[in-house]
Design a protein around this motif. Structure first.
Motif, PDB file in Angstrom:
ATOM      1  N   VAL A 186       0.848  -1.210   0.000  1.00 57.73           N
ATOM      2  CA  VAL A 186       0.000   0.000   0.000  1.00 57.73           C
ATOM      3  C   VAL A 186       0.881   1.257   0.000  1.00 57.73           C
ATOM      4  O   VAL A 186       0.608   2.224  -0.723  1.00 57.73           O
ATOM      5  CB  VAL A 186      -0.978   0.002   1.200  1.00 57.73           C
ATOM      6  N   GLY A 187       1.975   1.216   0.780  1.00 58.90           N
ATOM      7  CA  GLY A 187       2.902   2.352   0.789  1.00 58.90           C
ATOM      8  C   GLY A 187       3.477   2.594  -0.604  1.00 58.90           C
ATOM      9  O   GLY A 187       3.584   3.738  -1.057  1.00 58.90           O
ATOM     10  N   GLY A 188       3.818   1.507  -1.285  1.00 56.27           N
ATOM     11  CA  GLY A 188       4.365   1.621  -2.640  1.00 56.27           C
ATOM     12  C   GLY A 188       3.337   2.143  -3.634  1.00 56.27           C
ATOM     13  O   GLY A 188       3.659   2.892  -4.551  1.00 56.27           O
ATOM     14  N   LEU A 189       2.073   1.742  -3.435  1.00 54.29           N
ATOM     15  CA  LEU A 189       0.993   2.231  -4.314  1.00 54.29           C
ATOM     16  C   LEU A 189       0.868   3.749  -4.191  1.00 54.29           C
ATOM     17  O   LEU A 189       0.716   4.467  -5.180  1.00 54.29           O
ATOM     18  CB  LEU A 189      -0.322   1.545  -3.925  1.00 54.29           C
ATOM     19  N   LEU A 190       0.926   4.256  -2.954  1.00 57.95           N
ATOM     20  CA  LEU A 190       0.818   5.710  -2.746  1.00 57.95           C
ATOM     21  C   LEU A 190       2.103   6.403  -3.196  1.00 57.95           C
ATOM     22  O   LEU A 190       2.053   7.508  -3.748  1.00 57.95           O
ATOM     23  CB  LEU A 190       0.512   6.003  -1.275  1.00 57.95           C
ATOM     24  N   GLY A 191       3.240   5.763  -2.971  1.00 51.43           N
ATOM     25  CA  GLY A 191       4.512   6.208  -3.539  1.00 51.43           C
ATOM     26  C   GLY A 191       5.131   7.421  -2.877  1.00 51.43           C
ATOM     27  O   GLY A 191       4.470   8.204  -2.199  1.00 51.43           O
TER      28      GLY A 191
END
Ligand code: GDP
Ligand code: FO1
Ligand code: CA
Length: 315
Positions: A259-264
């Motif tokens: 999820v952190g990577g999705l938000l970036g």
């Protein structure tokens, strides 16, 4: 200190009780920018589930078990509509809740923007934070599904409530996002923010549609305020709800790192400077983002306020 929070429904509402508690102790102002892409018109009434979840929760009128709708609800109208065979019968409108939708619909029909309607409804509920819809324009999540009837797009509420996400699903589409403008007050709030927090809301169908309003996303990504997100996923599972189904459709791993990577990272075209994960997910890495860990179970207001402090201390 001005704290701006991007929020969906239940997760956003619970998180905001902690932000409000923190703000009461420190004298901060709080503005919540709330998802409206779950909104739907049914039986001629405009329903805004995420705005109402936040408004009822902060106003002390929410049903704590369901997380949506009113405490002490009765269902006479639902029964009467069903007796007429009035569709959809899979979506339940409580009697008390209907009064909110009647006021909202009447004001919208009279020409008031949703932001003004929300302010009027909040005059009753006194949520203690400023509630703004992400946009006053039409923005609706539709879901492209494929079943025996072929490929078609259905409204998010039909996917979520009628099918519980259990239907072969291709993708989510934020109808209207290409032309939607931030609601009155949203850009002002972001430009005066000292910090922006992303509530632990569903990243795919609560946070993403807010960020799909391009001028809002640009103001957030290009603003001076640091942006800190709080993970709705703990130990590889959402705390409640169907974020795992939504993430699977989007091809993102259901982990705090996913999820952190999705938000970036903001430095890489994303939105995050900081990402707060649960203590059990300590060690999570998101490239370009400062990751911190703290207990993220919103069991009560004090625990949630402690989460908020941990998020603020990250940047
Ligand atoms: P909805 O619009 O009503 O679905 O609510 P939101 O999108 O605002 O929030 C739903 C998300 O809240 C889910 O993905 C949950 O995992 C998350 N959530 C609910 N309770 C908690 C909690 O106690 N802690 C954390 N970290 N996340 C939670
Ligand atoms: N969720 C349900 O699962 N069933 C319902 O009948 C239902 C009715 C409903 C009415 C008003 C409202 O504001 C929310 C309502 N919800 C219902 C919740 C809502 O569908 C979703 O939980 C959210 O849109 C997801 O954020
Ligand atoms: Ca929602």
């Amino acid at each position: 200190m001005h704290i701006v929070v991007l929020a969906g429904g239940i997760g956003g509402a619970r998180f905001l009780t902690g932000v409000r508690a923190h703000a009461r102790m420190t004298g901060a102002d709080v503005t919540a920018i709330v998802n409206v892409a779950d909104d739907v018109v049914l039986h001629g009434l405009r329903i805004s589930p995420d705005l109402d979840s936040v408004m009822y929760t902060l106003g002390g009128g929410a049903d704590p078990e369901r997380g949506w709708g009113r405490a002490g609800e009765t269902w006479a109208i639902k029964g009467e509509l069903a007796a007429y065979g009035a569709e959809p019968t899979w979506f339940g409108l409580g009697d008390k809740d209907v009064a909110t939708h009647l006021v909202r619909t009447t004001m919208l029909n009279a020409g008031y923007p949703l932001s003004a309607v929300t302010e009027a409804l909040c005059a009753r509920w006194q949520p203690g934070v400023r509630l703004l819809p992400a946009t006053d324009d039409r923005l609706e999540t539709h879901v492209v599904v494929a079943d025996d009837a072929g490929q078609r797009a259905i409204h998010f509420q039909e996917w979520w409530v009628r099918y519980r996400g259990e239907i072969p699903t291709r993708r989510f589409v934020f109808v209207g996002a290409d032309v939607a403008k931030p609601a009155a007050g949203v850009l002002d709030a972001l430009s005066t923010a000292d910090v922006v927090l992303l509530a632990p809301s569903n990243p795919v169908v609560s946070i993403a549609p807010i960020l799909a309003v391009s001028a809002l996303r640009e103001a957030l990504a290009g603003g001076t305020a640091p942006v800190v997100g709080v993970s709705p996923v703990i130990g590889g599972a959402p705390v409640r709800g169907m974020a795992d189904r939504c993430l699977a459709v989007t091809g993102v791993e259901c982990t705090a790192a996913g999820v952190g990577g999705l938000l970036g990272a903001r430095s890489a075209g994303g939105v995050l400077d900081g990402w707060l994960v649960d203590s059990t997910d300590a060690g999570t890495e998101v490239p370009g983002v400062t990751v911190g860990a703290a207990p993220l179970w919103m069991t009560d207001e004090a625990a949630t306020a402690a989460m908020v402090r941990a998020a603020l201390e990250l940047v």
